[in-house]
Structure formats: C-alpha cells, structure tokens
Design an enzyme around this catalytic site. Sequence first.
Site, PDB file in Angstrom:
ATOM      1  N   HIS A 168       1.130  -1.062   0.284  1.00  0.00           N
ATOM      2  CA  HIS A 168       0.326  -0.008   0.314  1.00  0.00           C
ATOM      3  C   HIS A 168       0.594   0.936   0.048  1.00  0.00           C
ATOM      4  O   HIS A 168       0.335   1.857   1.010  1.00  0.00           O
ATOM      5  CB  HIS A 168      -1.013   0.337   0.829  1.00  0.00           C
ATOM      6  CG  HIS A 168      -2.316  -0.922   1.070  1.00  0.00           C
ATOM      7  ND1 HIS A 168      -2.514  -1.760   2.447  1.00  0.00           N
ATOM      8  CD2 HIS A 168      -2.605  -1.539  -0.172  1.00  0.00           C
ATOM      9  CE1 HIS A 168      -4.142  -2.675   1.595  1.00  0.00           C
ATOM     10  NE2 HIS A 168      -3.645  -2.776   0.659  1.00  0.00           N
ATOM     11  N   HIS A 183     -11.320  -9.554  -6.367  1.00  0.00           N
ATOM     12  CA  HIS A 183     -11.176  -8.590  -6.038  1.00  0.00           C
ATOM     13  C   HIS A 183     -10.223  -7.426  -6.738  1.00  0.00           C
ATOM     14  O   HIS A 183      -9.795  -8.460  -7.203  1.00  0.00           O
ATOM     15  CB  HIS A 183     -10.995  -8.548  -4.390  1.00  0.00           C
ATOM     16  CG  HIS A 183      -9.945  -7.635  -3.686  1.00  0.00           C
ATOM     17  ND1 HIS A 183     -10.690  -5.775  -4.201  1.00  0.00           N
ATOM     18  CD2 HIS A 183      -9.086  -7.416  -2.770  1.00  0.00           C
ATOM     19  CE1 HIS A 183      -9.761  -5.357  -3.041  1.00  0.00           C
ATOM     20  NE2 HIS A 183      -8.970  -6.124  -2.832  1.00  0.00           N
ATOM     21  N   GLU A 190      -8.733  -4.516  -6.647  1.00  0.00           N
ATOM     22  CA  GLU A 190      -7.368  -4.540  -5.878  1.00  0.00           C
ATOM     23  C   GLU A 190      -6.452  -4.763  -6.885  1.00  0.00           C
ATOM     24  O   GLU A 190      -5.723  -5.834  -6.961  1.00  0.00           O
ATOM     25  CB  GLU A 190      -6.872  -4.395  -4.482  1.00  0.00           C
ATOM     26  CG  GLU A 190      -6.671  -3.230  -3.959  1.00  0.00           C
ATOM     27  CD  GLU A 190      -6.026  -2.945  -2.444  1.00  0.00           C
ATOM     28  OE1 GLU A 190      -6.826  -3.807  -2.122  1.00  0.00           O
ATOM     29  OE2 GLU A 190      -5.417  -2.536  -1.878  1.00  0.00           O
ATOM     30  N   ASP A 231      -3.191  -5.283  -6.713  1.00  0.00           N
ATOM     31  CA  ASP A 231      -2.021  -6.521  -6.239  1.00  0.00           C
ATOM     32  C   ASP A 231      -2.839  -7.940  -6.506  1.00  0.00           C
ATOM     33  O   ASP A 231      -2.179  -8.800  -6.465  1.00  0.00           O
ATOM     34  CB  ASP A 231      -2.250  -7.069  -4.686  1.00  0.00           C
ATOM     35  CG  ASP A 231      -2.676  -6.429  -3.867  1.00  0.00           C
ATOM     36  OD1 ASP A 231      -3.951  -5.817  -4.108  1.00  0.00           O
ATOM     37  OD2 ASP A 231      -3.734  -7.211  -2.564  1.00  0.00           O
ATOM     38  N   HIS A 244     -12.035  -5.905   1.862  1.00  0.00           N
ATOM     39  CA  HIS A 244     -11.886  -4.708   2.191  1.00  0.00           C
ATOM     40  C   HIS A 244     -12.354  -3.656   1.223  1.00  0.00           C
ATOM     41  O   HIS A 244     -12.308  -2.271   1.862  1.00  0.00           O
ATOM     42  CB  HIS A 244     -10.593  -4.696   3.712  1.00  0.00           C
ATOM     43  CG  HIS A 244      -9.778  -4.330   2.143  1.00  0.00           C
ATOM     44  ND1 HIS A 244      -9.111  -3.574   2.102  1.00  0.00           N
ATOM     45  CD2 HIS A 244      -9.239  -5.512   1.409  1.00  0.00           C
ATOM     46  CE1 HIS A 244      -7.794  -3.571   1.450  1.00  0.00           C
ATOM     47  NE2 HIS A 244      -8.063  -5.206   0.430  1.00  0.00           N
ATOM     48  N   ASP A 286      -8.845 -11.885   0.425  1.00  0.00           N
ATOM     49  CA  ASP A 286      -7.760 -10.904   1.242  1.00  0.00           C
ATOM     50  C   ASP A 286      -8.384 -11.221   2.939  1.00  0.00           C
ATOM     51  O   ASP A 286      -7.428 -11.280   3.540  1.00  0.00           O
ATOM     52  CB  ASP A 286      -7.855  -9.362   1.338  1.00  0.00           C
ATOM     53  CG  ASP A 286      -7.166  -8.851   0.345  1.00  0.00           C
ATOM     54  OD1 ASP A 286      -6.513  -9.491  -0.219  1.00  0.00           O
ATOM     55  OD2 ASP A 286      -7.664  -7.793  -0.218  1.00  0.00           O
ATOM     56  N   TYR A 293      -1.722  -8.172   9.568  1.00  0.00           N
ATOM     57  CA  TYR A 293      -2.322  -7.783   8.145  1.00  0.00           C
ATOM     58  C   TYR A 293      -3.778  -7.947   8.498  1.00  0.00           C
ATOM     59  O   TYR A 293      -4.254  -6.957   8.228  1.00  0.00           O
ATOM     60  CB  TYR A 293      -3.217 -10.063   7.560  1.00  0.00           C
ATOM     61  CG  TYR A 293      -3.285  -9.536   5.937  1.00  0.00           C
ATOM     62  CD1 TYR A 293      -2.579  -9.182   4.440  1.00  0.00           C
ATOM     63  CD2 TYR A 293      -4.432  -9.853   6.016  1.00  0.00           C
ATOM     64  CE1 TYR A 293      -3.345  -8.795   3.711  1.00  0.00           C
ATOM     65  CE2 TYR A 293      -5.691  -9.513   5.054  1.00  0.00           C
ATOM     66  CZ  TYR A 293      -4.384  -9.112   3.370  1.00  0.00           C
ATOM     67  OH  TYR A 293      -5.261  -9.650   2.571  1.00  0.00           O
ATOM     68  N   HIS A 324      -3.118 -13.580  -0.456  1.00  0.00           N
ATOM     69  CA  HIS A 324      -1.582 -13.608   0.320  1.00  0.00           C
ATOM     70  C   HIS A 324      -1.579 -14.551   1.674  1.00  0.00           C
ATOM     71  O   HIS A 324      -2.454 -15.450   2.007  1.00  0.00           O
ATOM     72  CB  HIS A 324      -1.818 -12.695   0.866  1.00  0.00           C
ATOM     73  CG  HIS A 324      -2.360 -11.007   0.014  1.00  0.00           C
ATOM     74  ND1 HIS A 324      -1.552 -11.154  -0.800  1.00  0.00           N
ATOM     75  CD2 HIS A 324      -3.004 -10.684  -0.146  1.00  0.00           C
ATOM     76  CE1 HIS A 324      -2.463  -9.186  -1.332  1.00  0.00           C
ATOM     77  NE2 HIS A 324      -3.260  -9.390  -0.944  1.00  0.00           N
TER      78      HIS A 324
HETATM   79 FE1  FEO Z   1      -6.973  -5.986  -0.654  1.00  0.00          FE
HETATM   80 FE2  FEO Z   1      -4.826  -7.939  -1.477  1.00  0.00          FE
HETATM   81  O1  FEO Z   1      -5.645  -6.227  -1.962  1.00  0.00           O
END
Ligand code: FEO
Length: 391
Positions: A22, A76, A78, A80, A142, A161, A189, A222
């Site tokens: 981030h 998701h 995002e 990543d 999230h 996530d 996390y 992750h």
């Molecule tokens: Fe919310 Fe691992 O991206």
Amino acid sequence: MIEIKPQIFWTGKIDWDIKFFHGHEFSTQEGTSYNSYLIKDELNVLVDTVWYPYKEEFKKNLENEIAGLDAIIVNHMEPDHGGSLEIIMDVRPDLPIYCTKNGADIIKAHFHKDWDFRIVKTGDELKTGKYTLKFVEMQMIHWPDSMMTYVDGAKLLLSNDAFGQHFAPGGLFDDVNDIDVVMREAIKYYVNILTPLSGIIKKKLEQVLALSLDIDMIAPSHGVLWRSNVGAIIEKYQQWVEGVGDGSVCVIFETMYDSTRQMAEAIASGLQEEGVKYKMFNVATTDRSDLLTEIFKSSGVIIGSCTVLNAALRETTSLLDDMKMLKFKPKFAGAFGSYGWSGESAKLIFEKLQGMGMNVVGEPYRVKFRPDETAIAELVEYGIGFAKGLK
Ligand code: FEO
C-alpha cells in the site's frame, strides 16, 4: 503451476522482495504472495491474477492455458490481484468476467474497457463440470467489490484477502512453514487492513459459518494456504473481531533529550511491580505496522511525548491518527510527557485518546524538563495505579 486440489492449480507469484505494501503504509518484512488459481474442469476458470509488475511473468506461466480459458473470476480488483487482468484480456477480450456489481464498476474505472461482465451476488453459482463455484459477496472486506468463491466438490474456499498474510511462503501450505510466523503475519494483516471493518467481518463470518460449507482448505490471495489450521485461523478471526486485549500494556514514548523515556521507564516499573505484562516502544524507531499490531493485542496503552512547538512530537501525533483510523476497541489508556515551558503534549495525547473512545485514566502526567526523584516515585505510583485499574 502447482496442483492444490484435483484439477485446481495455484498460478500466483511469490514476492520475496517486497518490504512495504500500500505504497509505504504497511511493512512486509516477510514478503508476500499474490495467489491466483486456475480450475481446469469442463470449463477452465481463472480466479484472480497478480500484481501488475509481474504481469508478463504471470502471462508466460499461463501461456498454454489462456487459449483454453472459459471465464475469469475477479474476487477483488485491488491492483495486487486484478492488476494483470488486462494482459490476459488483451489476448482473450471475449472472456466473461464474473464479479460483483461494484467489481465491474471498479474494473471499468481501472481499465476503461467494456468487457463482458457477468454480475454475481451471494448464492449465485457457476458449474464448471465436476465442481460448482458458489459466490459469496464480502462487501467492504475490505473493498466495495470484495467477494469469495467457494469451490463445491473440492471443499475449497478461495477467500481473497480474508485470512491472508503478507508472507512469502517457502511452500504453499501452512504446515510447511513456521506457523508462529504465519500467525504473527496473519494478525498483523488483520490489524493493519481489516480492524476498522471488524463489525462487518463478524457478521460475515457468522453468515458464512451458517452456510455450513464443507471446507478443508482456505486459499486466500496472500500468503499460505490453510489446510492444517483451517479451524485455528477461523477461531483467530472470531477472536480478533471482538478486539479483546490480552491483559498486557504498551508503554510508548517519544523523546528529544531522554526525559520522556525516563518517565516511561518509571511507569513501566510500576506496572511490573503489580505483575502486569508490558512492552515498551520508542514510537520514532519502531515499525509502525508492528507497533499498531502490539497495541491491538494489548489491553492498555500509555503514550508519552515531550512538547515541541506547542504539540507532541510528530511520530506520536501520527501514531494517534493511525489508532483513530483503525478504530481500536476501547482500552485502558494514559498520557504523559516532559516539557520546557508551554507543555501541551501530554494533554493533547490525553484528549486524542479520549476522542477515540479510550478509557483514559487519571490526568495527563507532566514533568518540567527532567524528572526528579519525587516525579519518578509518582510515575511509579502512576504505573501501579494503572495496573490496579486494569486488573
Ligand atoms: Fe485488497 Fe490484497 O488486496
């Protein structure tokens, strides 16, 4: 590609090198991974992608699969996880993308392409052959688009996530890594990304558990895939959503010429005298993500800074902002600090702790320049009183 279940493969990227996430917000000393999955059934379905710096590598790893894909699921967007979507869609712009309504909006806002979006809601299914994919929305866990995908027939939950850790696994699974380190990274996390959303997560956990899904593997986006500690990580989340401390206290200070450190150590000796476990941190030299994790785990927090230019030192001010942003549940709290003339810092810290709903005890304790023997004795008593109140 690594087979994690019959005909289901991990197609992600392990990132050993990343030390901040981030931007520079979140330290990731243990690296991370971007977990993508490929289901090779009668329909071939790719679930999520990887962070865009690795898009070429991702595409190369899938070079024999892309032509045969039937769909992509974006749990998701995002970057990543969704960052390498475009490089696949450039080759296969015909592929349907299964995602939530918010997911489609966010994908469009990233790539500005009018792809074939198939909007799904909780309870919707996609039969791939021997497996059936069941979608569960996780709005604001999230991001607004977040969802998870349960692979019925494989006892596999692709949780995105949720249950993740910024940890670069030496082997994909929880039981081939140091589980203490994995759990440490899992709570870090949770604290730094998910804590403010604990109320939503609690309800979602209850909702998912009520579905009585048969799960023997949780594969997040992750870190490790949980296969030997599925129950343990769910139990941890059930604890973390409550935000209950472990009885310990964090004593946190920031100092220019050591007076506030001396005050912190005197308070800590009072805690110790009462048998309360404590940890002490210099906020200016402690990794912020780790410090926030320690505060989350504790039941009490005592924060001190000297005064400079009518304020607390900048790392203390920034820490208080972070604590407010993370919406920690109320803890026992206190404030202190040395000063030379105006002396606002202890009161400012006290008020900020009050403002975030902490149970702030006593008065802000201030010392002019250096603590003398009397002040040290009073600070020890302050620590003893704090400990008694906590107990
Ligand atoms: Fe919310 Fe691992 O991206």
